[in-house]
Write a protein that holds these residues in place. Structure first.
Motif, short mmCIF file in Angstrom:
data_model
loop_
_atom_site.label_atom_id
_atom_site.label_comp_id
_atom_site.label_asym_id
_atom_site.label_seq_id
_atom_site.Cartn_x
_atom_site.Cartn_y
_atom_site.Cartn_z
N THR A 6 22.25 -49.84 122.19
CA THR A 6 23.46 -48.89 121.92
C THR A 6 22.80 -47.66 121.05
O THR A 6 23.62 -46.82 120.88
N LEU A 7 21.69 -47.65 120.96
CA LEU A 7 21.12 -46.51 119.98
C LEU A 7 21.13 -45.33 120.91
O LEU A 7 20.75 -45.01 122.17
N PRO A 8 21.19 -44.09 120.33
CA PRO A 8 21.09 -42.80 121.04
C PRO A 8 19.65 -42.70 121.64
O PRO A 8 18.69 -42.83 121.37
N ALA A 9 19.70 -42.22 123.03
CA ALA A 9 18.72 -42.07 123.79
C ALA A 9 17.88 -40.94 123.30
O ALA A 9 18.51 -40.00 122.84
N HIS A 14 8.05 -41.09 126.08
CA HIS A 14 7.39 -41.94 125.14
C HIS A 14 7.89 -42.69 124.03
O HIS A 14 7.70 -43.85 123.77
N LEU A 15 8.49 -41.67 123.33
CA LEU A 15 9.14 -42.45 122.19
C LEU A 15 10.28 -43.26 122.38
O LEU A 15 10.24 -44.20 121.74
N ALA A 16 11.04 -43.08 123.20
CA ALA A 16 11.87 -44.09 123.81
C ALA A 16 11.34 -45.36 124.18
O ALA A 16 11.96 -46.54 123.95
N ALA A 17 10.27 -45.30 125.12
CA ALA A 17 9.74 -46.35 125.37
C ALA A 17 9.14 -47.36 124.30
O ALA A 17 9.08 -48.54 124.13
N SER A 160 0.54 -58.41 109.15
CA SER A 160 1.02 -57.09 108.59
C SER A 160 1.82 -56.27 109.53
O SER A 160 1.47 -56.17 110.64
N LEU A 161 2.84 -55.75 109.34
CA LEU A 161 3.41 -54.89 110.23
C LEU A 161 3.19 -53.46 110.51
O LEU A 161 2.96 -53.00 111.62
N THR A 162 2.52 -53.00 109.54
CA THR A 162 2.00 -51.36 109.64
C THR A 162 1.01 -51.24 110.87
O THR A 162 1.21 -50.37 111.57
N PRO A 163 0.01 -52.19 110.71
CA PRO A 163 -0.97 -51.94 112.01
C PRO A 163 -0.35 -52.26 113.32
O PRO A 163 -0.68 -51.62 114.23
N MET A 164 0.66 -53.28 113.54
CA MET A 164 1.58 -53.38 114.47
C MET A 164 2.31 -52.02 114.90
O MET A 164 2.31 -51.66 116.23
N VAL A 165 2.85 -51.49 114.19
CA VAL A 165 3.62 -50.25 114.35
C VAL A 165 2.60 -49.04 114.81
O VAL A 165 3.05 -48.43 115.78
N LYS A 166 1.47 -48.98 114.16
CA LYS A 166 0.67 -47.96 114.70
C LYS A 166 0.13 -48.22 115.70
O LYS A 166 -0.05 -47.30 116.81
N GLY A 167 -0.10 -49.61 116.03
CA GLY A 167 -0.94 -49.84 117.51
C GLY A 167 0.05 -49.47 118.48
O GLY A 167 -0.14 -49.07 119.70
N LEU A 168 1.34 -49.64 118.19
CA LEU A 168 2.56 -49.74 119.55
C LEU A 168 2.70 -48.03 119.67
O LEU A 168 2.70 -47.81 120.89
N ALA A 169 2.53 -47.18 118.60
CA ALA A 169 2.81 -45.85 118.86
C ALA A 169 1.53 -45.16 119.67
O ALA A 169 1.67 -44.55 120.58
N ALA A 170 0.21 -45.89 119.29
CA ALA A 170 -1.06 -45.48 120.04
C ALA A 170 -0.80 -45.84 121.33
O ALA A 170 -1.15 -44.95 122.27
N ALA A 171 -0.25 -47.10 121.44
CA ALA A 171 -0.31 -47.53 123.12
C ALA A 171 0.64 -46.72 124.12
O ALA A 171 0.50 -46.60 125.23
N GLY A 173 1.10 -43.67 123.53
CA GLY A 173 0.58 -42.23 123.43
C GLY A 173 1.04 -41.23 122.50
O GLY A 173 1.49 -39.98 122.71
N LEU A 174 1.75 -41.58 121.52
CA LEU A 174 2.75 -40.96 120.49
C LEU A 174 1.68 -39.99 119.66
O LEU A 174 0.72 -40.53 118.96
N GLY A 175 1.85 -38.75 119.61
CA GLY A 175 1.27 -37.90 118.61
C GLY A 175 1.62 -38.02 117.13
O GLY A 175 2.65 -38.96 116.95
N PRO A 176 1.20 -37.36 116.19
CA PRO A 176 1.25 -37.47 114.84
C PRO A 176 2.95 -37.52 114.63
O PRO A 176 3.58 -38.24 113.71
N ALA A 177 3.54 -36.49 114.92
CA ALA A 177 4.88 -36.17 114.84
C ALA A 177 5.80 -37.25 115.23
O ALA A 177 6.75 -37.80 114.60
#
Length: 269
Positions: A6-9, A14-17, A160-171, A173-177
């Protein structure tokens, strides 16, 4: 619980994925064999945060609770049930929110930790917990919030959750922003800071004996996560296994036997 559907698309695919991958599990059905093993063990579903959590209990004696991982279900830990029952324990397993036969469409380690606490509160005193992958991390979170057991077993879990979130972002292809936007969305979804689900904020709950088992070649959760957990937990043992990957630890006879033996050990010095 927030429903990811139900969250806004988002305009950026890539961010949505990444958001979908973090919050929306796949529902795995029971196999015929699992259904037969659980046929006489079903308990009334537990009402929790507007959801119904499916749960089962086998055997009698001190209680051991089994906690499954992401895109899994409680029945996937049934290999531990019969040996534990034979050793004189009762075994409770359940499906996390959005998984298996439980209701809901979204989940996270924080939601899983709250569900575990609810199941254990309803079950009464619990001797031990066995958690796989996200289920292990959910147990760490529950311990940090006051849940007490005599022993726990952690199979291939993140610490720890931090490396999991960073790893998912990298997987994805998310840039810094976009990675920063994703992290901000995660914090809104789980209702707390990501750093509050990291080991240095959770380790105060590790006051009992623990067994940590992890394949050094695990491609889903790095072995370093279990090394960090062991280093932060004076009462723990770390066992490195090989050739089992991330999921085969649940069906390996040696892992099951060592886990059951650890849970049956006396706490006397």
């Amino acid at each position: 619980m927030t429903d990811a559907a139900t969250l806004p698309a988002l305009a950026d695919g890539h961010l949505a994925a990444a958001r979908h991958a973090f919050a929306t599990p796949e529902r795995v059905p029971l196999s015929p064999q699992e259904k037969a093993l659980l046929a006489d063990a079903a308990e009334p579903p537990l009402r929790h945060e507007g959801l119904k959590l499916a749960r089962w209990t086998l055997g009698q004696g001190p209680r051991v609770v089994l906690v499954h991982g992401w895109n899994s279900r409680g029945a996937h830990l049934l290999g531990f049930a019969s040996p534990l029952v034979e050793a004189g324990f009762s075994v409770t397993l359940f499906d996390l929110p959005g998984h298996g036969d439980s209701s809901g469409h979204a989940a996270s380690v924080v939601h899983a930790g709250r569900a575990l606490r609810a199941v254990m509160a309803a079950a009464g005193p619990v001797h031990a917990v066995i958690g796989h992958s996200m289920g292990s991390a959910a147990a760490l979170l529950a311990f940090a919030h006051g849940l007490q057991v005599r022993r726990s077993v952690h199979l291939a879990g993140p610490s720890s959750l931090t490396p999991m979130v960073k790893g998912l972002a990298a997987a994805h292809g998310l840039g810094p922003a976009d990675a920063a936007a994703f992290a901000g969305w995660v914090e809104g979804f789980i209702g707390t800071r990501i750093a509050h689900v990291d080991l240095d904020r959770l380790q105060h709950g590790l006051r009992h004996a623990g067994l940590i088992v992890h394949d050094a070649e695990d491609r889903t959760v790095p072995f370093a996560a279990s090394e960090a957990l062991h280093a932060a937990w004076p009462g723990s043992r770390l066992e490195r296994v090989s050739g089992l990957g991330h999921r085969r630890v649940l069906s390996d006879a040696g892992v099951i036997a060592r886990s059951v033996a650890f849970i049956t050990e006396s706490d006397a010095p």
